[in-house]
Design a protein around this motif. Structure first.
Motif, PDB file in Angstrom:
ATOM      1  N   ALA A   7     -30.928  23.375 -31.962  1.00 16.67           N
ATOM      2  CA  ALA A   7     -30.873  22.747 -33.286  1.00 16.67           C
ATOM      3  C   ALA A   7     -32.274  22.495 -33.838  1.00 16.67           C
ATOM      4  O   ALA A   7     -32.549  22.760 -35.011  1.00 16.67           O
ATOM      5  N   LEU A   8     -33.162  21.989 -32.993  1.00 16.78           N
ATOM      6  CA  LEU A   8     -34.522  21.712 -33.453  1.00 16.78           C
ATOM      7  C   LEU A   8     -35.263  22.998 -33.822  1.00 16.78           C
ATOM      8  O   LEU A   8     -36.039  23.017 -34.781  1.00 16.78           O
ATOM      9  N   GLU A   9     -35.009  24.061 -33.088  1.00 18.05           N
ATOM     10  CA  GLU A   9     -35.629  25.350 -33.408  1.00 18.05           C
ATOM     11  C   GLU A   9     -35.153  25.849 -34.772  1.00 18.05           C
ATOM     12  O   GLU A   9     -35.952  26.294 -35.603  1.00 18.05           O
ATOM     13  N   LEU A  10     -33.862  25.762 -35.020  1.00 26.44           N
ATOM     14  CA  LEU A  10     -33.321  26.193 -36.315  1.00 26.44           C
ATOM     15  C   LEU A  10     -33.857  25.317 -37.444  1.00 26.44           C
ATOM     16  O   LEU A  10     -34.229  25.821 -38.511  1.00 26.44           O
ATOM     17  N   PHE A  11     -33.915  24.013 -37.212  1.00 26.72           N
ATOM     18  CA  PHE A  11     -34.421  23.106 -38.235  1.00 26.72           C
ATOM     19  C   PHE A  11     -35.894  23.404 -38.537  1.00 26.72           C
ATOM     20  O   PHE A  11     -36.312  23.402 -39.696  1.00 26.72           O
ATOM     21  N   ALA A  12     -36.665  23.700 -37.505  1.00 26.34           N
ATOM     22  CA  ALA A  12     -38.082  24.042 -37.693  1.00 26.34           C
ATOM     23  C   ALA A  12     -38.244  25.342 -38.478  1.00 26.34           C
ATOM     24  O   ALA A  12     -39.270  25.549 -39.135  1.00 26.34           O
ATOM     25  N   LYS A  14     -36.623  26.002 -41.029  1.00 20.49           N
ATOM     26  CA  LYS A  14     -36.288  25.609 -42.403  1.00 20.49           C
ATOM     27  C   LYS A  14     -34.812  25.736 -42.762  1.00 20.49           C
ATOM     28  O   LYS A  14     -34.452  25.783 -43.931  1.00 20.49           O
ATOM     29  N   TYR A  15     -33.938  25.768 -41.759  1.00 20.93           N
ATOM     30  CA  TYR A  15     -32.514  25.624 -42.052  1.00 20.93           C
ATOM     31  C   TYR A  15     -32.264  24.146 -42.303  1.00 20.93           C
ATOM     32  O   TYR A  15     -32.993  23.283 -41.810  1.00 20.93           O
ATOM     33  N   HIS A  16     -31.217  23.849 -43.057  1.00 18.35           N
ATOM     34  CA  HIS A  16     -30.835  22.448 -43.273  1.00 18.35           C
ATOM     35  C   HIS A  16     -30.445  21.823 -41.939  1.00 18.35           C
ATOM     36  O   HIS A  16     -29.987  22.497 -41.018  1.00 18.35           O
ATOM     37  N   CYS A  17     -30.556  20.516 -41.867  1.00 17.15           N
ATOM     38  CA  CYS A  17     -30.153  19.774 -40.667  1.00 17.15           C
ATOM     39  C   CYS A  17     -28.691  20.046 -40.328  1.00 17.15           C
ATOM     40  O   CYS A  17     -28.331  20.221 -39.163  1.00 17.15           O
ATOM     41  N   SER A  18     -27.848  20.100 -41.333  1.00 15.86           N
ATOM     42  CA  SER A  18     -26.417  20.358 -41.123  1.00 15.86           C
ATOM     43  C   SER A  18     -26.193  21.738 -40.503  1.00 15.86           C
ATOM     44  O   SER A  18     -25.376  21.890 -39.586  1.00 15.86           O
ATOM     45  N   GLN A  19     -26.920  22.721 -40.972  1.00 15.29           N
ATOM     46  CA  GLN A  19     -26.806  24.076 -40.433  1.00 15.29           C
ATOM     47  C   GLN A  19     -27.276  24.116 -38.986  1.00 15.29           C
ATOM     48  O   GLN A  19     -26.632  24.720 -38.129  1.00 15.29           O
ATOM     49  N   ALA A  20     -28.409  23.480 -38.725  1.00 16.50           N
ATOM     50  CA  ALA A  20     -29.003  23.502 -37.394  1.00 16.50           C
ATOM     51  C   ALA A  20     -28.078  22.871 -36.356  1.00 16.50           C
ATOM     52  O   ALA A  20     -27.877  23.421 -35.268  1.00 16.50           O
ATOM     53  N   VAL A  21     -27.497  21.734 -36.700  1.00 18.69           N
ATOM     54  CA  VAL A  21     -26.623  21.036 -35.754  1.00 18.69           C
ATOM     55  C   VAL A  21     -25.350  21.840 -35.498  1.00 18.69           C
ATOM     56  O   VAL A  21     -24.977  22.084 -34.341  1.00 18.69           O
ATOM     57  N   LEU A  22     -24.681  22.279 -36.541  1.00 19.30           N
ATOM     58  CA  LEU A  22     -23.447  23.038 -36.346  1.00 19.30           C
ATOM     59  C   LEU A  22     -23.712  24.339 -35.598  1.00 19.30           C
ATOM     60  O   LEU A  22     -22.973  24.684 -34.664  1.00 19.30           O
ATOM     61  N   ALA A  23     -24.755  25.049 -35.951  1.00 19.33           N
ATOM     62  CA  ALA A  23     -25.046  26.338 -35.312  1.00 19.33           C
ATOM     63  C   ALA A  23     -25.356  26.195 -33.825  1.00 19.33           C
ATOM     64  O   ALA A  23     -25.084  27.109 -33.043  1.00 19.33           O
ATOM     65  N   ALA A  24     -25.896  25.051 -33.423  1.00 19.70           N
ATOM     66  CA  ALA A  24     -26.194  24.830 -32.009  1.00 19.70           C
ATOM     67  C   ALA A  24     -24.932  24.853 -31.145  1.00 19.70           C
ATOM     68  O   ALA A  24     -24.992  25.154 -29.953  1.00 19.70           O
ATOM     69  N   CYS A  53     -25.927  11.781 -43.973  1.00 23.43           N
ATOM     70  CA  CYS A  53     -26.960  12.635 -43.383  1.00 23.43           C
ATOM     71  C   CYS A  53     -26.366  13.989 -42.977  1.00 23.43           C
ATOM     72  O   CYS A  53     -25.308  14.059 -42.348  1.00 23.43           O
ATOM     73  N   GLY A  54     -27.066  15.053 -43.333  1.00 23.40           N
ATOM     74  CA  GLY A  54     -26.592  16.397 -43.017  1.00 23.40           C
ATOM     75  C   GLY A  54     -26.456  16.653 -41.526  1.00 23.40           C
ATOM     76  O   GLY A  54     -25.579  17.401 -41.091  1.00 23.40           O
ATOM     77  N   ALA A  55     -27.322  16.038 -40.715  1.00 23.30           N
ATOM     78  CA  ALA A  55     -27.188  16.200 -39.266  1.00 23.30           C
ATOM     79  C   ALA A  55     -25.837  15.650 -38.806  1.00 23.30           C
ATOM     80  O   ALA A  55     -25.184  16.215 -37.931  1.00 23.30           O
ATOM     81  N   CYS A  56     -25.402  14.560 -39.443  1.00 18.39           N
ATOM     82  CA  CYS A  56     -24.087  13.992 -39.127  1.00 18.39           C
ATOM     83  C   CYS A  56     -22.967  14.921 -39.561  1.00 18.39           C
ATOM     84  O   CYS A  56     -22.012  15.128 -38.811  1.00 18.39           O
ATOM     85  N   THR A  57     -23.064  15.484 -40.752  1.00 20.74           N
ATOM     86  CA  THR A  57     -21.987  16.366 -41.202  1.00 20.74           C
ATOM     87  C   THR A  57     -21.920  17.617 -40.346  1.00 20.74           C
ATOM     88  O   THR A  57     -20.832  18.104 -40.057  1.00 20.74           O
ATOM     89  N   GLY A  58     -23.064  18.129 -39.912  1.00 22.36           N
ATOM     90  CA  GLY A  58     -23.053  19.276 -39.001  1.00 22.36           C
ATOM     91  C   GLY A  58     -22.341  18.934 -37.703  1.00 22.36           C
ATOM     92  O   GLY A  58     -21.531  19.713 -37.190  1.00 22.36           O
ATOM     93  N   ALA A  59     -22.636  17.757 -37.168  1.00 17.68           N
ATOM     94  CA  ALA A  59     -21.983  17.311 -35.930  1.00 17.68           C
ATOM     95  C   ALA A  59     -20.491  17.093 -36.139  1.00 17.68           C
ATOM     96  O   ALA A  59     -19.668  17.467 -35.290  1.00 17.68           O
ATOM     97  N   LEU A  60     -20.131  16.509 -37.281  1.00 18.64           N
ATOM     98  CA  LEU A  60     -18.711  16.274 -37.558  1.00 18.64           C
ATOM     99  C   LEU A  60     -17.949  17.585 -37.727  1.00 18.64           C
ATOM    100  O   LEU A  60     -16.792  17.691 -37.306  1.00 18.64           O
ATOM    101  N   MET A  61     -18.592  18.592 -38.298  1.00 22.29           N
ATOM    102  CA  MET A  61     -17.942  19.905 -38.387  1.00 22.29           C
ATOM    103  C   MET A  61     -17.712  20.478 -36.992  1.00 22.29           C
ATOM    104  O   MET A  61     -16.657  21.059 -36.713  1.00 22.29           O
ATOM    105  N   ALA A  62     -18.684  20.312 -36.104  1.00 20.86           N
ATOM    106  CA  ALA A  62     -18.525  20.785 -34.726  1.00 20.86           C
ATOM    107  C   ALA A  62     -17.370  20.052 -34.041  1.00 20.86           C
ATOM    108  O   ALA A  62     -16.528  20.672 -33.376  1.00 20.86           O
ATOM    109  N   LEU A  63     -17.307  18.751 -34.223  1.00 14.14           N
ATOM    110  CA  LEU A  63     -16.215  17.973 -33.629  1.00 14.14           C
ATOM    111  C   LEU A  63     -14.869  18.398 -34.210  1.00 14.14           C
ATOM    112  O   LEU A  63     -13.874  18.482 -33.489  1.00 14.14           O
TER     113      LEU A  63
END
Length: 145
Positions: A7-12, A14-24, A53-63
């Motif tokens: 997730a941190l690699e994707l965020f670095a 320049k993907y959105h936080c939501s994208q990075a978390v879900l893609a992980a 927070c987009g990181a939260c929405t990415g995580a919620l999509m994963a859940l």
């Protein structure tokens, strides 16, 4: 590579936080990385409005991919999804003080002034990665239940 590292690699990159978390979590939850990046594309920066927070929405999509209801009448899945949503948000707020983007950042990304403040204070490079890592760690715990 851990979920947090991914997730941190994707965020670095320049993907959105939501994208990075879900893609992980994507492949293990039955979607491709490309699908996860596309699904998460509209949720960064609290949906560009400073909301959740987009990181939260990415995580919620994963859940949701693991626990979400997909059959009519499946009240057990619906109840489980609601339970993990509340647990996730409470845990994230407990760890970070809020799950609202504008409260976390101390500025409103829906305004030019807010975007300038975030850039000036390096929030996207110094603060947001902490939120990405936090969301991934909490989601991992809930996905392992």
């Amino acid at each position: 590579m851990t979920h947090v590292d991914q997730a941190l690699e994707l965020f670095a990159q320049k993907y959105h936080c939501s994208q990075a978390v879900l893609a992980a979590f994507a492949e293990e939850l039955g979607i491709t990385r490309e699908q996860a990046l596309k699904l998460g594309g509209c949720f960064g920066g609290g949906m560009c409005k400073g909301e959740v927070c987009g990181a939260c929405t990415g995580a919620l999509m994963a859940l949701g991919l693991k626990y979400g209801q997909c059959e009519i009448g499946d009240t057990e899945s619906k109840a489980k999804t609601n339970e993990v949503t509340v647990k996730f948000l409470e845990s994230f707020r407990g760890e970070n003080g809020s799950y609202m983007c504008r409260e976390l950042l101390g500025c409103d990304l829906s305004t030019p002034e807010g975007k300038a403040h975030a850039a000036e204070h390096n929030l996207f490079t110094e603060f947001c990665p902490k939120m990405v890592a936090s969301a991934v760690r909490i989601a991992e715990q809930l996905l392992d239940e």
